[in-house]
Design a protein around this motif. Structure first.
Motif, PDB file in Angstrom:
ATOM      1  N   THR A  11      -6.255  -3.588   6.257  1.00 30.98           N
ATOM      2  CA  THR A  11      -6.853  -3.809   4.942  1.00 30.98           C
ATOM      3  C   THR A  11      -5.751  -4.233   3.989  1.00 30.98           C
ATOM      4  O   THR A  11      -4.793  -3.491   3.764  1.00 30.98           O
ATOM      5  N   TYR A  39      -2.679  -1.558   4.548  1.00 35.68           N
ATOM      6  CA  TYR A  39      -2.870  -0.358   5.357  1.00 35.68           C
ATOM      7  C   TYR A  39      -3.321  -0.835   6.730  1.00 35.68           C
ATOM      8  O   TYR A  39      -4.210  -1.701   6.831  1.00 35.68           O
ATOM      9  N   ARG A  48      -4.944   3.970   9.262  1.00 36.86           N
ATOM     10  CA  ARG A  48      -4.980   4.049   7.797  1.00 36.86           C
ATOM     11  C   ARG A  48      -5.775   2.910   7.156  1.00 36.86           C
ATOM     12  O   ARG A  48      -5.913   2.865   5.935  1.00 36.86           O
ATOM     13  N   GLN A  56      -8.729   2.197   6.695  1.00 38.14           N
ATOM     14  CA  GLN A  56      -9.865   2.551   5.835  1.00 38.14           C
ATOM     15  C   GLN A  56      -9.629   3.887   5.127  1.00 38.14           C
ATOM     16  O   GLN A  56     -10.565   4.620   4.842  1.00 38.14           O
ATOM     17  N   SER A  57      -8.367   4.153   4.826  1.00 35.88           N
ATOM     18  CA  SER A  57      -8.038   5.446   4.222  1.00 35.88           C
ATOM     19  C   SER A  57      -8.316   5.496   2.723  1.00 35.88           C
ATOM     20  O   SER A  57      -8.407   6.580   2.146  1.00 35.88           O
ATOM     21  N   ILE A  58      -8.472   4.320   2.073  1.00 34.13           N
ATOM     22  CA  ILE A  58      -8.750   4.287   0.636  1.00 34.13           C
ATOM     23  C   ILE A  58     -10.228   3.955   0.443  1.00 34.13           C
ATOM     24  O   ILE A  58     -10.674   2.875   0.820  1.00 34.13           O
ATOM     25  N   PRO A  59     -11.019   4.847  -0.131  1.00 30.65           N
ATOM     26  CA  PRO A  59     -12.453   4.607  -0.254  1.00 30.65           C
ATOM     27  C   PRO A  59     -12.782   3.502  -1.255  1.00 30.65           C
ATOM     28  O   PRO A  59     -12.080   3.309  -2.245  1.00 30.65           O
ATOM     29  N   THR A  60     -13.862   2.785  -0.971  1.00 30.71           N
ATOM     30  CA  THR A  60     -14.369   1.780  -1.904  1.00 30.71           C
ATOM     31  C   THR A  60     -14.686   2.445  -3.246  1.00 30.71           C
ATOM     32  O   THR A  60     -15.192   3.563  -3.293  1.00 30.71           O
ATOM     33  N   GLY A  61     -14.386   1.750  -4.319  1.00 28.90           N
ATOM     34  CA  GLY A  61     -14.622   2.312  -5.642  1.00 28.90           C
ATOM     35  C   GLY A  61     -13.382   2.917  -6.265  1.00 28.90           C
ATOM     36  O   GLY A  61     -13.388   3.288  -7.443  1.00 28.90           O
ATOM     37  N   THR A  62     -12.300   3.002  -5.476  1.00 26.01           N
ATOM     38  CA  THR A  62     -11.050   3.540  -6.005  1.00 26.01           C
ATOM     39  C   THR A  62     -10.443   2.554  -6.989  1.00 26.01           C
ATOM     40  O   THR A  62     -10.427   1.348  -6.745  1.00 26.01           O
ATOM     41  N   TYR A 112      -3.753  10.080  -1.393  1.00 19.67           N
ATOM     42  CA  TYR A 112      -3.852   9.097  -0.315  1.00 19.67           C
ATOM     43  C   TYR A 112      -2.467   8.696   0.180  1.00 19.67           C
ATOM     44  O   TYR A 112      -1.476   8.824  -0.543  1.00 19.67           O
TER      45      TYR A 112
END
Length: 216
Positions: free
Chosen positions: A76, A98, A102, A104-110, A118
Motif C-alpha cells: 500500500t 507498507y 503491514r 493493510q495495517s492503516i484503516p481507511t478513514g485515517t 500504528y
C-alpha cells in the motif's frame, strides 16, 4: 510563536515547541506545504512545483507498485501523508509504503497516521530537487529514529537514488532493496534517466519488460 506562517523561514530547521509546531501545522492545512518536527525543531517546505520533481515522483511510485504487483508482494503506497509521534516527531515524506503483513495495517478513514498506534512505514522515499543535503542528513536521522525499514532519496538533478536499509537506529547503503527483494536500485535509476527521453507509458513498458526478464 508570534510570527505568522508567511514570515517563517522555509527549507531550514528552526527551534520550536511541539505546541508551536502544531499551530504552524494547522496554519499549513490549506496551503501547499510540507512540515517536519524532530528534536525540538521544525522544518517547513513549500510544495514542489517543478516538472522534474513531479515526473520523478510519478515514475518511482509506478515502478515500486508495478514491481510489487508482479512479484505478488502486498503493498500500500501513500503520497505525502503525515506520520506522527505525538510531542516528538512529525514527517510528511513524498512517498511511503507498507508491505506484506503491514500492507493493510492503516484503516481507511485515517487522517494523520498516529505512530503511537500504528507501525512506521516499511519504505520511505523523499524526492530531492532542492532538499538533497537535508534529506541525506537530518531527515535520514529522523527516519532512523522512527524505525523505518528502508529509506530512499531520489536525487532529481542527477537521476540517482541513494538507498539505505535501517536497523538499530542506524543505516547503511544498499544497491538492492531488502523490503522489495530483487528490486535493483540501478534499474530504477535507469528508469529515471529514460523518463527524460521517453514518455511515462514508454518507461512503464520498459520497466515491465525488465521485471519480467528478471523473473525468468
Amino acid at each position: 510563536m508570534s510570527k505568522t506562517q508567511t514570515q517563517l523561514p522555509t527549507d531550514t530547521w528552526i527551534p520550536a515547541s511541539w505546541q508551536e509546531y502544531l499551530q504552524t501545522f494547522t496554519d499549513l492545512l490549506n496551503k501547499q506545504a510540507k512540515s517536519y518536527y524532530y528534536k525540538g525543531h521544525m522544518r517547513l517546505e513549500m510544495a514542489p512545483v517543478s516538472f522534474d520533481h513531479g515526473q520523478n515522483h510519478v515514475v518511482i511510485i509506478f515502478a515500486v507498485t508495478l514491481f510489487a504487483a508482479l512479484k505478488g508482494i502486498p503493498a500500500t503506497g501513500l503520497d505525502t501523508t503525515t506520520f506522527r509521534k505525538t510531542g516528538i516527531q512529525d514527517c510528511q515524506p513524498d512517498v511511503a509504503y507498507y508491505v506484506r503483513e503491514r500492507a493493510q495495517s492503516i484503516p481507511t478513514g485515517t487522517g494523520i497516521v498516529n505512530l503511537d498506534l500504528y507501525p512506521s512505514p516499511d519504505l520511505v522515499i523523499e524526492i530531492a530537487k532542492t532538499s538533497l543535503l537535508d534529506d541525506l542528513g537530518t531527515k535520514r536521522s529522523l527516519y532512523e529514529d522512527l524505525n523505518v525499514s528502508e529509506y530512499w532519496v531520489v536525487d532529481v538533478q542527477n537521476a540517482q537514488i541513494i538507498a539505505y536499509c535501517i536497523a538499530e537506529q542506524g543505516s547503511k547503503r544498499i544497491q538492492v532493496s531488502q523490503v522489495l527483494p530483487g528490486l535493483a536500485i540501478a534499474l530504477l535509476e535507469e528508469a529515471l534517466r529514460r523518463s527524460r527521453e521517453m514518455n511515462q507509458s514508454e518507461v512503464g513498458a520498459w520497466l515491465l519488460s525488465q521485471f519480467q526478464q528478471n523473473e525468468g
